[in-house]
Design an enzyme around this catalytic site. Structure first.
Site, PDB file in Angstrom:
ATOM      1  N   TYR A 129     -11.846  -3.332  -3.821  1.00 21.27           N
ATOM      2  CA  TYR A 129     -12.428  -3.408  -2.472  1.00 21.27           C
ATOM      3  C   TYR A 129     -13.954  -3.355  -2.506  1.00 21.27           C
ATOM      4  O   TYR A 129     -14.584  -2.928  -1.525  1.00 21.27           O
ATOM      5  CB  TYR A 129     -11.885  -2.260  -1.612  1.00 21.27           C
ATOM      6  CG  TYR A 129     -10.496  -2.529  -1.038  1.00 21.27           C
ATOM      7  CD1 TYR A 129     -10.251  -3.652  -0.256  1.00 21.27           C
ATOM      8  CD2 TYR A 129      -9.437  -1.640  -1.264  1.00 21.27           C
ATOM      9  CE1 TYR A 129      -8.991  -3.899   0.277  1.00 21.27           C
ATOM     10  CE2 TYR A 129      -8.180  -1.871  -0.719  1.00 21.27           C
ATOM     11  CZ  TYR A 129      -7.961  -3.006   0.052  1.00 21.27           C
ATOM     12  OH  TYR A 129      -6.722  -3.252   0.596  1.00 21.27           O
TER      13      TYR A 129
ATOM     14  N   ASN B 155      -2.072  -0.060   7.268  1.00 20.74           N
ATOM     15  CA  ASN B 155      -1.522  -1.391   7.580  1.00 20.74           C
ATOM     16  C   ASN B 155      -0.670  -1.997   6.456  1.00 20.74           C
ATOM     17  O   ASN B 155      -0.524  -3.208   6.340  1.00 20.74           O
ATOM     18  CB  ASN B 155      -2.634  -2.355   8.033  1.00 20.74           C
ATOM     19  CG  ASN B 155      -3.678  -2.604   6.970  1.00 20.74           C
ATOM     20  OD1 ASN B 155      -3.608  -2.018   5.881  1.00 20.74           O
ATOM     21  ND2 ASN B 155      -4.632  -3.458   7.261  1.00 20.74           N
TER      22      ASN B 155
ATOM     23  N   HIS C  93      -1.748  -5.520   1.430  1.00 20.13           N
ATOM     24  CA  HIS C  93      -2.962  -6.283   1.151  1.00 20.13           C
ATOM     25  C   HIS C  93      -2.564  -7.698   0.727  1.00 20.13           C
ATOM     26  O   HIS C  93      -1.563  -7.888   0.045  1.00 20.13           O
ATOM     27  CB  HIS C  93      -3.765  -5.642   0.012  1.00 20.13           C
ATOM     28  CG  HIS C  93      -4.733  -6.603  -0.624  1.00 20.13           C
ATOM     29  ND1 HIS C  93      -5.977  -6.850  -0.081  1.00 20.13           N
ATOM     30  CD2 HIS C  93      -4.623  -7.422  -1.707  1.00 20.13           C
ATOM     31  CE1 HIS C  93      -6.590  -7.772  -0.823  1.00 20.13           C
ATOM     32  NE2 HIS C  93      -5.786  -8.126  -1.814  1.00 20.13           N
TER      33      HIS C  93
ATOM     34  N   GLU D 233      -8.458 -11.152  -8.127  1.00 24.40           N
ATOM     35  CA  GLU D 233      -7.585  -9.982  -7.974  1.00 24.40           C
ATOM     36  C   GLU D 233      -6.416 -10.015  -8.963  1.00 24.40           C
ATOM     37  O   GLU D 233      -6.036  -8.977  -9.525  1.00 24.40           O
ATOM     38  CB  GLU D 233      -7.080  -9.906  -6.529  1.00 24.40           C
ATOM     39  CG  GLU D 233      -8.195  -9.555  -5.541  1.00 24.40           C
ATOM     40  CD  GLU D 233      -7.821  -9.798  -4.080  1.00 24.40           C
ATOM     41  OE1 GLU D 233      -6.694 -10.265  -3.804  1.00 24.40           O
ATOM     42  OE2 GLU D 233      -8.674  -9.531  -3.215  1.00 24.40           O
TER      43      GLU D 233
ATOM     44  N   LYS E 107       0.837  -1.199   0.000  1.00 26.00           N
ATOM     45  CA  LYS E 107       0.000   0.000   0.000  1.00 26.00           C
ATOM     46  C   LYS E 107       0.874   1.251   0.000  1.00 26.00           C
ATOM     47  O   LYS E 107       2.095   1.178   0.249  1.00 26.00           O
ATOM     48  CB  LYS E 107      -0.935  -0.065   1.217  1.00 26.00           C
ATOM     49  CG  LYS E 107      -1.883  -1.278   1.158  1.00 26.00           C
ATOM     50  CD  LYS E 107      -2.811  -1.333   2.366  1.00 26.00           C
ATOM     51  CE  LYS E 107      -3.803  -2.475   2.242  1.00 26.00           C
ATOM     52  NZ  LYS E 107      -4.724  -2.582   3.390  1.00 26.00           N
TER      53      LYS E 107
HETATM   54  P1  RTP Z   1      -6.682  -6.277   2.903  1.00 32.11           P
HETATM   55  O1  RTP Z   1      -7.927  -6.618   2.113  1.00 32.11           O
HETATM   56  O2  RTP Z   1      -6.203  -4.892   2.648  1.00 32.11           O
HETATM   57  O3  RTP Z   1      -5.631  -7.314   2.761  1.00 32.11           O
HETATM   58  O4  RTP Z   1      -7.069  -6.277   4.451  1.00 32.11           O
HETATM   59  P2  RTP Z   1      -7.844  -7.405   5.212  1.00 32.11           P
HETATM   60  O5  RTP Z   1      -8.358  -8.434   4.283  1.00 32.11           O
HETATM   61  O6  RTP Z   1      -6.973  -7.859   6.311  1.00 32.11           O
HETATM   62  O7  RTP Z   1      -9.056  -6.588   5.838  1.00 32.11           O
HETATM   63  P3  RTP Z   1     -10.391  -6.105   5.103  1.00 32.11           P
HETATM   64  O8  RTP Z   1     -11.513  -6.345   6.048  1.00 32.11           O
HETATM   65  O9  RTP Z   1     -10.485  -6.670   3.740  1.00 32.11           O
HETATM   66  O10 RTP Z   1     -10.157  -4.550   5.017  1.00 32.11           O
HETATM   67  C1  RTP Z   1      -9.496  -3.936   3.951  1.00 32.11           C
HETATM   68  C2  RTP Z   1      -8.677  -2.796   4.447  1.00 32.11           C
HETATM   69  O11 RTP Z   1      -9.551  -1.780   4.898  1.00 32.11           O
HETATM   70  C3  RTP Z   1      -8.914  -1.067   5.937  1.00 32.11           C
HETATM   71  N1  RTP Z   1      -9.737  -1.131   7.126  1.00 32.11           N
HETATM   72  N2  RTP Z   1      -9.973  -0.094   7.878  1.00 32.11           N
HETATM   73  N3  RTP Z   1     -10.909   1.628   9.879  1.00 32.11           N
HETATM   74  C4  RTP Z   1     -11.232   0.357   9.941  1.00 32.11           C
HETATM   75  O12 RTP Z   1     -11.911  -0.133  10.824  1.00 32.11           O
HETATM   76  C5  RTP Z   1     -10.756  -0.499   8.866  1.00 32.11           C
HETATM   77  N4  RTP Z   1     -11.006  -1.774   8.734  1.00 32.11           N
HETATM   78  C6  RTP Z   1     -10.370  -2.173   7.619  1.00 32.11           C
HETATM   79  C7  RTP Z   1      -7.579  -1.717   6.175  1.00 32.11           C
HETATM   80  O13 RTP Z   1      -6.596  -1.043   5.397  1.00 32.11           O
HETATM   81  C8  RTP Z   1      -7.804  -3.081   5.647  1.00 32.11           C
HETATM   82  O14 RTP Z   1      -6.590  -3.690   5.315  1.00 32.11           O
HETATM   83 MG    MG Z   2      -9.419  -8.024   2.521  1.00 27.38          MG
END
Ligand code: RTP
Ligand code: MG
Length: 303
Positions: free
Chosen positions: A164, A227, A230, A241, A124
């Protein structure tokens, strides 16, 4: 006494030979033939003569007798016993021929398809800004995963919103898109055994406050909104993807020099000889039919 001992030794050796032959037949995958139905030979104790020289001849005597009687038939019997191993060998050769054909079309092909699992990983904008690109890529490389595609690019909001789309109803979605579009990202495809699951484990929990030390997020960031990385969360999303971020021709087919050192089933013995360096330097065309000549593939990597 010594004559008896000698006799017992040879009788046991004969039984040993039988047992060993049966063991290797089983090991080679050949079907056991009816000749193996003799219970006497099945129950041979290979260690009977170790400590009990006097008992050994008693327990194994029937086997050598049978062997002695079989001697005249030994030659035809041996052919019959070995026959089942050849169909397996033929199957083996057939599979190997097919694999070599596949390899000539795809230099990145591996014998075990499980080693070809792919995941989509994206660094990112905060990872780029903080100079963590090398460190994070190093973790995947050092683990043994193979990089098959990589770009350095500014992603459009449309592309990010598609990527997303499953989070479009979330309150943080607009900020997520703004953050992801704020600077260059590094989308990549990594290949290897259990790449999707292992990739997620290497990333750590979504929120760095829950990420274990040793994971990328656990070591390199603090806040969920920053974070750094991804990773695909399933085989299906990985395929989706990869197709979203890369054209098929942007994915490189190449064989890593490390492959047989990372995977047991990619045997050293079956590896074709690599192209001698002088052949490449001879100023001849770089178009080479050798599947292991990575000179093409290296040029196909998009960075
Ligand atoms: P990613 O898709 O980026 O690998 O992350 P992930 O699966 O671990 O988590 P996901 O639920 O898919 O969330 C995508 C990205 O959204 C941001 N996020 N912000 N502010 C918040 O509560 C929140 N929750 C998620 C994070 O950048 C997360 O990686
Ligand atoms: Mg995710």
């Amino acid at each position: 006494m010594s004559a008896l001992a000698m006799e017992s030794f040879w009788l046991n050796k004969s039984a040993c030979d039988d047992a060993e032959r049966a063991y290797y037949e089983k090991l080679s995958g050949c079907k056991q033939t009816e000749e193996k139905s003799s219970p006497a030979s099945d129950e041979v104790d290979l260690f009977a003569s170790d400590d009990e020289a006097t008992e050994a001849p008693v327990s194994v005597k029937p086997a050598p007798k049978a062997k002695a009687e079989k001697k005249p038939e030994a030659a035809p019997k041996k052919v019959a016993a070995e026959a089942p191993t050849w169909p397996n060998k033929a199957e083996c050769n057939d599979a190997e021929t097919k694999f070599q054909e596949e390899l000539s079309k795809n230099p990145g092909a591996l014998r075990n398809k499980a080693y070809e699992e792919r995941t989509f990983i994206m660094l990112k904008p905060d990872a780029v800004q903080r100079g963590l690109v090398g460190e994070i890529m190093d973790r995947f490389e050092s683990r043994g995963f193979k990089l098959v595609a990589c770009k350095f690019m500014a992603a459009s909001k449309e592309l990010l919103m598609t990527h997303y789309s499953d989070l479009s109803k979330k309150g943080f979605f607009p900020e997520l898109i703004r953050y992801m579009a704020s600077g260059p990202v590094v989308p990549m495809v990594w290949e290897g055994l259990n790449a999707v699951k292992q990739g997620r484990m290497m990333l750590g929990a979504t929120n760095p406050k829950d990420s274990d030390p040793g994971t990328i997020r656990g070591d390199l960031c603090i806040d969920v909104g920053r974070n750094v990385i991804h990773g695909s969360d399933s085989l299906e999303s990985a395929a989706k993807e990869i197709a979203l971020w890369f054209k098929p021709e942007e994915i490189s087919q190449w064989r890593s020099a490390q492959v047989e050192w990372c995977y047991e089933e990619e045997e050293l013995a079956t590896a074709p000889a690599p192209v001698a360096s002088h052949q490449v330097r001879a100023g001849q065309s770089s178009v080479c039919s050798d599947p292991w000549d990575t000179s093409h593939s290296a040029r196909q990597v998009l960075i």
